[in-house]
Design a protein around this motif. Structure first.
Motif, mmCIF file in Angstrom:
data_model
loop_
_atom_site.group_PDB
_atom_site.id
_atom_site.type_symbol
_atom_site.label_atom_id
_atom_site.label_comp_id
_atom_site.label_asym_id
_atom_site.label_seq_id
_atom_site.Cartn_x
_atom_site.Cartn_y
_atom_site.Cartn_z
ATOM 1 N N LYS A 135 0.863 -1.184 0.000
ATOM 2 C CA LYS A 135 0.000 0.000 0.000
ATOM 3 C C LYS A 135 0.892 1.224 0.000
ATOM 4 C CE LYS A 135 -4.389 -1.481 1.369
ATOM 5 N NZ LYS A 135 -5.645 -0.957 1.866
ATOM 6 N N ARG A 136 0.534 2.174 -0.862
ATOM 7 C CA ARG A 136 1.326 3.363 -1.013
ATOM 8 C C ARG A 136 0.510 4.543 -0.486
ATOM 9 N NH1 ARG A 136 2.333 6.369 -5.179
ATOM 10 N NH2 ARG A 136 0.568 5.435 -6.248
ATOM 11 N N ALA A 137 1.172 5.434 0.263
ATOM 12 C CA ALA A 137 0.452 6.597 0.775
ATOM 13 C C ALA A 137 0.339 7.644 -0.324
ATOM 14 C CB ALA A 137 1.190 7.175 1.974
ATOM 15 N N ALA A 138 -0.898 8.093 -0.590
ATOM 16 C CA ALA A 138 -1.095 9.170 -1.558
ATOM 17 C C ALA A 138 -0.935 10.509 -0.856
ATOM 18 C CB ALA A 138 -2.463 9.066 -2.201
ATOM 19 N N ILE A 139 -1.522 10.593 0.354
ATOM 20 C CA ILE A 139 -1.242 11.768 1.188
ATOM 21 C C ILE A 139 -0.927 11.266 2.590
ATOM 22 C CG2 ILE A 139 -2.582 13.442 -0.125
ATOM 23 C CD1 ILE A 139 -4.884 13.084 1.759
ATOM 24 N N CYS A 170 0.279 14.962 -6.828
ATOM 25 C CA CYS A 170 0.746 15.156 -5.456
ATOM 26 C C CYS A 170 -0.338 14.847 -4.431
ATOM 27 C CB CYS A 170 1.282 16.572 -5.258
ATOM 28 S SG CYS A 170 0.012 17.831 -5.204
ATOM 29 N N GLY A 171 -1.562 14.607 -4.888
ATOM 30 C CA GLY A 171 -2.597 14.196 -3.948
ATOM 31 C C GLY A 171 -3.668 15.249 -3.691
ATOM 32 N N LYS A 172 -3.739 16.255 -4.560
ATOM 33 C CA LYS A 172 -4.728 17.321 -4.369
ATOM 34 C C LYS A 172 -6.147 16.766 -4.450
ATOM 35 C CE LYS A 172 -3.255 19.612 -7.991
ATOM 36 N NZ LYS A 172 -2.217 18.711 -8.508
ATOM 37 N N SER A 173 -6.403 15.996 -5.515
ATOM 38 C CA SER A 173 -7.747 15.430 -5.674
ATOM 39 C C SER A 173 -8.068 14.489 -4.525
ATOM 40 C CB SER A 173 -7.850 14.661 -6.991
ATOM 41 O OG SER A 173 -7.676 15.522 -8.071
ATOM 42 N N THR A 174 -7.077 13.737 -4.099
ATOM 43 C CA THR A 174 -7.288 12.785 -3.012
ATOM 44 C C THR A 174 -7.738 13.511 -1.743
ATOM 45 O OG1 THR A 174 -5.605 11.361 -3.972
ATOM 46 C CG2 THR A 174 -6.210 10.941 -1.687
ATOM 47 N N ASP A 223 -12.394 20.883 -8.148
ATOM 48 C CA ASP A 223 -11.192 20.148 -8.546
ATOM 49 C C ASP A 223 -10.751 20.559 -9.945
ATOM 50 O OD1 ASP A 223 -9.129 18.435 -8.852
ATOM 51 O OD2 ASP A 223 -10.255 16.602 -8.431
ATOM 52 N N GLU A 224 -9.818 21.487 -10.010
ATOM 53 C CA GLU A 224 -9.334 22.017 -11.289
ATOM 54 C C GLU A 224 -10.484 22.242 -12.264
ATOM 55 O OE1 GLU A 224 -5.757 20.366 -12.946
ATOM 56 O OE2 GLU A 224 -5.343 19.250 -11.111
ATOM 57 N N PRO A 225 -11.479 23.024 -11.855
ATOM 58 C CA PRO A 225 -12.677 23.135 -12.701
ATOM 59 C C PRO A 225 -12.411 23.821 -14.031
ATOM 60 C CG PRO A 225 -12.768 24.743 -10.938
ATOM 61 C CD PRO A 225 -11.583 23.878 -10.665
ATOM 62 N N PHE A 251 -16.378 19.140 -10.667
ATOM 63 C CA PHE A 251 -15.349 18.158 -11.025
ATOM 64 C C PHE A 251 -14.403 18.659 -12.103
ATOM 65 C CE2 PHE A 251 -18.916 15.869 -9.315
ATOM 66 C CZ PHE A 251 -18.343 14.895 -8.518
ATOM 67 N N GLN A 252 -13.255 17.986 -12.150
ATOM 68 C CA GLN A 252 -12.237 18.278 -13.159
ATOM 69 C C GLN A 252 -12.767 17.911 -14.553
ATOM 70 O OE1 GLN A 252 -8.607 16.432 -11.929
ATOM 71 N NE2 GLN A 252 -7.376 17.305 -13.564
ATOM 72 N N GLN A 253 -13.389 16.744 -14.664
ATOM 73 C CA GLN A 253 -13.989 16.336 -15.934
ATOM 74 C C GLN A 253 -15.420 16.846 -15.969
ATOM 75 O OE1 GLN A 253 -12.890 14.428 -13.392
ATOM 76 N NE2 GLN A 253 -12.594 12.329 -14.092
HETATM 77 N N1 LIG Z 1 -7.989 5.193 -6.958
HETATM 78 C C1 LIG Z 1 -6.653 5.195 -6.861
HETATM 79 N N2 LIG Z 1 -5.970 4.018 -6.801
HETATM 80 C C2 LIG Z 1 -4.632 3.990 -6.700
HETATM 81 N N3 LIG Z 1 -3.868 5.085 -6.662
HETATM 82 C C3 LIG Z 1 -4.460 6.292 -6.719
HETATM 83 C C4 LIG Z 1 -5.884 6.398 -6.834
HETATM 84 N N4 LIG Z 1 -6.195 7.727 -6.880
HETATM 85 C C5 LIG Z 1 -5.029 8.387 -6.800
HETATM 86 N N5 LIG Z 1 -3.991 7.546 -6.710
HETATM 87 C C6 LIG Z 1 -2.573 7.929 -6.558
HETATM 88 O O1 LIG Z 1 -2.482 8.891 -5.564
HETATM 89 C C7 LIG Z 1 -1.616 9.949 -5.944
HETATM 90 C C8 LIG Z 1 -2.335 11.259 -5.866
HETATM 91 O O2 LIG Z 1 -3.354 11.314 -6.842
HETATM 92 P P1 LIG Z 1 -4.295 12.556 -7.023
HETATM 93 O O3 LIG Z 1 -5.297 12.227 -8.054
HETATM 94 O O4 LIG Z 1 -4.812 12.986 -5.717
HETATM 95 O O5 LIG Z 1 -3.293 13.661 -7.608
HETATM 96 P P2 LIG Z 1 -3.582 15.163 -8.061
HETATM 97 O O6 LIG Z 1 -2.696 16.022 -7.254
HETATM 98 O O7 LIG Z 1 -5.024 15.453 -8.029
HETATM 99 O O8 LIG Z 1 -3.070 15.166 -9.562
HETATM 100 P P3 LIG Z 1 -3.630 15.954 -10.842
HETATM 101 O O9 LIG Z 1 -3.189 17.374 -10.723
HETATM 102 O O10 LIG Z 1 -2.934 15.291 -11.996
HETATM 103 O O11 LIG Z 1 -5.104 15.785 -10.871
HETATM 104 C C9 LIG Z 1 -1.102 9.615 -7.329
HETATM 105 O O12 LIG Z 1 0.186 9.095 -7.213
HETATM 106 C C10 LIG Z 1 -2.043 8.577 -7.824
HETATM 107 O O13 LIG Z 1 -1.356 7.652 -8.624
#
Ligand SMILES: Nc1ncnc2c1ncn2[C@@H]1O[C@H](COP(=O)(O)OP(=O)(O)OP(=O)(O)O)[C@@H](O)[C@H]1O
Ligand SMILES: [Mg+2]
Lengths: 258, 275
Positions: free
Chosen positions: B33-37, B58-62, B173-175, B96-98
């Protein structure tokens, strides 16, 4: 636009005319190549046989019986197919339970079902309807499952954030999103149900357009074979068209998206 | 585009406080498991306009999705007005972004959907939708389908749809990410006007420094690997803001600060990768 339509219409008409002329010519000289045309009725014989049958009540009875079987089988198949498909598309548990049956039963052609269907069902009529139903069921079921699975997650999220409950999301998002796919399944299902019906009718029964066609062969009335074929083709096309027509208003939004 | 907020929208609400405490999110990254944030803490006051600025991935959407309730953090809590978030809800609007309009609903019915779900009658919901469409300048497109609108127009409908629920928090999210520069500038100005009417809390994700500084009260600079907040920069530029503030020394100074931080972070990340 209009010129293009006229051109395509002309090409279609010409192509049909060439086919007719070929048919006439091959049957007239009684062509005897690898395939034989000496027993094939001429277009004229078929035309007059069709004309004759159109003035006969019995002919309409055959058509009515076939239509009735299609309607009953198709109504059950679409209700069950769409209902089960919607649930299976949303619930992984249900999908796991349903999928094996789909995988096993779907590849079995309608004809292969006939003996068992006759043994299983109390009347010949019900066995024919059953076979027709099976033919229609799988395209409708599979396309519904597919449509539900294809529902964009972002639309589900948008609805959640607007305050929609699970039931509301199902009704307002999942159902409309899968409607194009369901419509495709319904159209294909209609085609396949005719296909299956004919298999059933040829082998058993005393009525139906399939029976009519096969009976013509047994009685050596060759023009009637082709009459039956033409009527089957027409009914299949018309009923598929009718399905599309019914679905059309529900998919009006999709035409704007092109 | 005329801005006339409906009467019931005007009260300066004191709701929309966001409290993020030691939030981490992990995704399945193959084997481990990888930490996104990781371990993000953050407070946003009612009515604040906060931009999350950072590079792609970098995890903004997350982080935004945690507030929205789409993503459950592996650790930590998110509270909006002291209530812990465990699911999406109409108190938190999302843009949303999309493009995310319902293609089978007309523009008006898209905006009216939220009010309908909230129990408003068909006529009431329609009236609300029409008012909000007028606010985003699309009253004439009420009867059209989303596919008949340009991208920028669709995004405006998306904003109207989110606002029609009177959310205490607006998540974006980046509208404007997919829009051209002119449309984007116009949309930013309109958003600020709407926000000043509604005084709703806005959490706005972008990777565009100019956009962040132009819009925000505070810019939170994020960095990747795993996502965390590296700086919290106040933007004390007076409102209302006109587009020409982007040439003011104040603006340029804040922008320089942000760019410096981002550059330092990317250099650090680059050095780490090559070690
Ligand atoms: N559903 C998911 N499953 C696995 N990994 C994810 C998932 N969503 C995001 N990630 C990972 O988490 C990290 C952060 O993703 P996130 O979408 O939050 O980035 P972001 O800052 O919004 O990017 P962007 O500006 O391109 O939209 C990324 O490394 C991504 O690969
Ligand atoms: Mg993102």
């Amino acid at each position: 636009m209009v010129r293009a339509a006229v051109l395509h219409g002309a090409i279609a008409g010409l192509s049909l005319a060439i086919g007719l002329v070929f048919w006439y010519w091959a049957t007239r000289i009684g062509a005897h190549w690898f395939i034989r045309f000496d027993n094939v009725p001429t277009p004229y014989q078929v035309g007059s046989a069709l004309w004759h049958h159109l003035g006969e009540t019995r002919f309409y009875l055959h058509i009515a019986v076939s239509l009735r079987r299609i309607l009953i089988a198709y109504a059950i198949a679409s209700t069950l197919g769409i209902g089960l498909g919607l649930v299976a598309g949303r619930s992984r548990l249900v999908r796991s339970a349903v999928m094996p049956y789909i995988e096993i039963i779907r590849p079995i052609p309608a004809v292969a079902w006939i003996p068992l269907a006759i043994l299983m069902w109390p009347t010949e009529e019900s066995s024919i309807v059953y076979i027709t139903f099976l033919g229609a069921l799988f395209p409708i079921l599979l396309n519904t499952i597919h449509g539900v699975e294809q529902t964009p997650e972002i639309l589900v999220r948008a609805a959640q954030t607007l305050g929609a409950s699970r039931a509301r999301i199902f009704w307002h998002v999942v159902l409309p999103a899968s409607l194009p796919s369901i419509a495709t399944g319904l159209a294909i299902g209609m085609g396949v149900s005719w296909f299956s019906l004919l298999a059933g009718e040829i082998i058993s029964g005393q009525y139906g357009i399939g029976y009519f066609t096969w009976n013509a062969y047994s009685l050596i009335i060759y023009p009637d074979i082709v009459v039956g074929m033409i009527v089957i083709g027409l009914l299949g096309t018309l009923s598929t068209f009718a399905v599309r027509l019914v679905m059309r208003p529900l998919l009006a939004w999709q035409r704007k998206a092109r | 585009m005329t801005v006339t907020a409906p009467a019931e929208a005007t009260p300066r609400q004191r709701t929309g406080q966001i409290r993020i405490e030691r939030v981490s999110v992990r995704f399945d990254g193959g084997a481990e498991k990888r930490a996104a944030i990781l371990d993000i803490s953050l407070n946003i006051e009612p009515g604040e306009f906060v931009c999350l600025l950072g590079p792609s991935g970098c995890g903004k959407s997350t982080l935004l999705n945690c507030v929205a309730g789409y993503v459950r953090p592996a650790a930590g809590t998110v509270c909006v007005d002291h209530l812990p978030i465990d699911r999406p809800g109409p108190d938190r609007g999302m843009v949303f972004q999309q493009y995310s309009l319902f293609p089978w609903r007309t523009v008006c019915d898209n905006v009216a959907f939220g009010p309908r779900l909230a129990g408003k009658s068909r006529a009431e919901a329609r009236a609300i939708a029409e008012r909000f469409l007028e606010m985003v300048g699309l009253a004439h497109f009420a009867g059209r389908y989303p596919a008949e609108l340009s991208g920028g127009m669709q995004q405006r409908v998306g904003i109207a749809r989110a606002l029609a629920n009177y959310p205490s928090v607006l998540l974006m999210d980046e509208p404007f990410g997919a829009l051209d520069a002119q449309t984007r500038a116009m949309m930013q100005e309109n958003l600020l006007r709407l926000w000043s009417e509604f005084a709703t809390t806005v959490l706005f994700v972008t990777h565009d420094v100019d956009e962040a500084v132009f819009l925000a009260d505070r810019v939170l600079v994020m960095s990747a690997g795993p996502g965390h907040i590296v700086a919290d920069i106040a933007v004390p530029i007076a409102r209302p803001r006109a587009p020409d503030i982007s040439t003011s020394t104040e603006f340029i100074e804040i922008k320089r600060q942000c760019l410096g931080l981002i550059r330092a972070e990317s250099l650090r990340a680059f050095a780490e990768q090559n070690r």
